[in-house]
Design a protein around this motif. Sequence first.
Motif, short mmCIF file in Angstrom:
data_model
loop_
_atom_site.label_atom_id
_atom_site.label_comp_id
_atom_site.label_asym_id
_atom_site.label_seq_id
_atom_site.Cartn_x
_atom_site.Cartn_y
_atom_site.Cartn_z
N UNK A 38 0.83 -1.20 0.00
CA UNK A 38 0.00 0.00 0.00
C UNK A 38 0.87 1.25 0.00
N UNK A 39 1.92 1.24 0.80
CA UNK A 39 2.85 2.38 0.81
C UNK A 39 3.57 2.50 -0.53
N UNK A 40 3.95 1.37 -1.12
CA UNK A 40 4.61 1.39 -2.43
C UNK A 40 3.66 1.90 -3.51
N UNK A 41 2.38 1.50 -3.45
CA UNK A 41 1.40 1.96 -4.43
C UNK A 41 1.13 3.45 -4.29
N UNK A 42 1.22 4.00 -3.08
CA UNK A 42 1.07 5.45 -2.92
C UNK A 42 2.20 6.18 -3.62
N UNK A 55 1.64 8.60 -7.23
CA UNK A 55 2.08 9.98 -7.43
C UNK A 55 2.84 10.12 -8.75
N UNK A 56 3.67 9.14 -9.06
CA UNK A 56 4.47 9.23 -10.28
C UNK A 56 3.65 8.92 -11.52
N UNK A 57 2.76 7.94 -11.44
CA UNK A 57 2.06 7.51 -12.64
C UNK A 57 0.81 8.34 -12.91
N UNK A 58 0.36 9.14 -11.92
CA UNK A 58 -0.79 10.01 -12.13
C UNK A 58 -0.38 11.43 -12.48
N UNK A 59 0.73 11.88 -11.93
CA UNK A 59 1.11 13.29 -12.11
C UNK A 59 2.52 13.48 -12.67
N UNK A 102 -6.50 0.90 -8.60
CA UNK A 102 -7.30 0.42 -7.47
C UNK A 102 -7.77 -1.02 -7.65
N UNK A 103 -7.72 -1.53 -8.87
CA UNK A 103 -8.14 -2.91 -9.11
C UNK A 103 -7.10 -3.92 -8.65
N UNK A 104 -5.89 -3.46 -8.31
CA UNK A 104 -4.84 -4.36 -7.86
C UNK A 104 -5.06 -4.72 -6.40
N UNK A 105 -4.95 -6.00 -6.10
CA UNK A 105 -5.13 -6.49 -4.72
C UNK A 105 -3.83 -7.09 -4.22
N UNK A 106 -3.64 -7.02 -2.92
CA UNK A 106 -2.43 -7.55 -2.30
C UNK A 106 -2.58 -9.05 -2.03
N UNK A 107 -1.52 -9.84 -2.22
CA UNK A 107 -0.23 -9.47 -2.81
C UNK A 107 -0.34 -9.24 -4.31
N UNK A 108 0.30 -8.20 -4.78
CA UNK A 108 0.18 -7.78 -6.18
C UNK A 108 0.85 -8.82 -7.08
N UNK A 109 0.12 -9.24 -8.08
CA UNK A 109 0.65 -10.20 -9.05
C UNK A 109 1.44 -9.48 -10.13
#
Length: 785
Positions: free
Chosen positions: A189-193, A197-201, A289-296
């Motif tokens: 979750x911290x990595x996705x945050x 930031x990078x992939x949206x802006x 947001x469709x990605x669930x942990x653990x991320x494949x």
Amino acid sequence: MLHEILLSLSGQPSPIFEQPAKDRGSAQDGFPLLSPQEKALLEPIARLSRLHGLLRVHSAHISSSHPSTICRAASTTIATEYLGSFQEKILEVERSILGKDAGYVGGYGIVPLSTVVGEFSPWVRKMEWLWDTSQFMLPYVAKDAKTKGTAAGSGCSGAALIDYLRTESQTGYTDVEEISLGLIKAAEAAWMRQLSVFILYGHLPSLGREDFFIQEGPSSGDRRVNTADFQLQPDLVPKFVSRSTATSILFVGRSLNHIRARGKFPAGEEAKHSSSQMTLHGEFIRCLSSLTSPISMISLANAISEIRLSLSHTVLSQLLPLHKIMEVLSLLHNFLLLGRGEFAMALVSHADERISTKHKRTYQATSVEETLDVLTLKESEVSTVLTQAWTELYSIPNAEDPVDDELDLARSLLRLSIEKDTSISKDMKSANQILTYISDVNFSDILLGSPTTLSLHINPPLDLFLAQSDMIVYSKIHSYLLGIRRGQMRLGDLWKRTSLRRVHPSPWGPPMSNKPGGRANLKLGRERQKKRAALMRRVWASGSAALFVFSELGSYLQGEVIGSSWRHFKGWLNGGRPQSSSGQGSRPGTASSTNTLYHSHDPETINIAHRTYLAHLIQSLFLTDVPFTRTLRALIAHVDRFVSLLGQLQTIQQNLDLETDEGVFDSLQDYSQDEARVWAEVSTARTSLERSMTDLIARLRDIDDHRITKGATSLDASTRHVAPELRWVKGNEETLRGRQENNIFVPWRAAGVDRLLMRLEFGGASADDNAADGLDFGGNTVFEE
């Protein structure tokens, strides 16, 4: 006693247990207030008490000071969720004892210690694993009893922690797997945050920026625009992120950064693109947001691919259209890969004129300082050579296209400059692994005597497609090809030196030749020319052989390798697959024309295909073969020495003829002695030239034998551990057709070295020294007197 036990489990100091000065709560001196039986029974409780206290202190330290936000998130989850659950378990046991629960309290109000120990026994393995995990995040160094423990070093990275947790989740213990999955969820979750930031802006995360796998590097674009150049850090990429996915993430972030800072659209278009960008943000958020942990790995790759295609088909189609990419690629092919031969000839001729002028000025210098100043190559001189080449190209008439737009574009973008450092930095090799396999033999000093490089000035938004590392590859290929072309040109110019090949000026004719003095002079001249011709016969044979080798090598590399590879790549860009010659003459509506479908390529797919094209181009050009490039560089040096000595010999013989025929003497020179000395040097240079040619052809045969016996090329072996897009495509024709149907670029594979070797052998070239002594590499037998 039970009260003291529960308090000690909560992390409070208790006199029941002696606190050893060791980590992990290992009791060594026993419990002084307990009997041996109670001491043995309560040993797991003592370990839990100490581990709980150490974990609370250490996790608090990690959460407040660790440079990685991912490690901070995992440490906070340990403290709040799992240590909190352990505290809840303590309160639950305490409530049950105070409520006289029959599961804990027996007859006469007695609470067996074994029951309490049994309730907390499952937590021993959990606490030990959590302690090991916190130690992995930040090593703990124990101090004496009067001071608290401190952490050593800066700890691990977020990617290393995620990889560690994913490995630990497969240990086989259900409780450990449950805890590790919970920590994985918090860390991802911290990595996705950070990723969002990078992939949206197109910005790097403000917190934990040093821990993100994309870092800001030195900008190679326009400094006046507020943009940054990003680069991958492979050691910070989690294992569930493939290299292609990481490259796609880098491309999306860089594209958004360019759109924000440089994406200027015409009037009336800006509002439309702004609204489409807002829509894109919604689609990006939905994909992430469709990605669930653990991320494949597959699910992440699909999400990033969907984001990349959405961005490419909307905003980037206007910012970086395909025709713009094709324009630049065609420019690179025609000028840096010498597709326009007149450019290479103009560049070499004006560079040779500049070198000749500098040499003449050195003879006129009056001091050492002035000589060094003349010999030092300056940026103005390098720029002048390129300017003169442009002027010559503009003077060439072109009936088909009087206005050469490509030449105008090349003049505005190409730069010839002095190369400050010939070595390639580690960051460049990390950004482009092709540079790792290019030979370190330097060809950049062939043109002007000092290292120079011809490169393309990358203007935005082309830096989304072309990186600085790609230009280094092109520059190295250009220097390599220009060295071969220059050697061919210098050897060909030998046949323009008339006085070396025939009697020049022509002998006297009647009436002077009818007189006794005239007949004597004619006889003397014929004997002199016969002697020179006999000596020069072997020289011309070696020069002809070298010219033949350079011509065939240049023809093979330029036509078979570069020409075929470019046509193949250009066909894939235009139609999604290589254009076959059989379908060009088909009428509209026929099967051959309807089966050729157009595939649109997004810029990142083109970028990957371009890197693949470059990778296999340097392989087919033998630039990855160090022995071949070293032998070729030595051969070019021997050609320069050979041609230079023949120029000296020509000047000396002309002065000797003036002394003999016209009586013009120079008291400061002994041309007869100079002629003997230069003849000896020419003989040595000719031997070295023939030996280098023999070594070059022998190396070509070794390359061909390796391809036949091993069944692979040198790039196959060298790219065993690199990205799949940099390797040759293995398998049968069905596999190749399948990759073409999936719109994946399959690079052109040259026919092999055997075709070049057949041409050289047909012309008489041989790696055998004895055969080389009797043939001039052009099929003509050499006779010696």
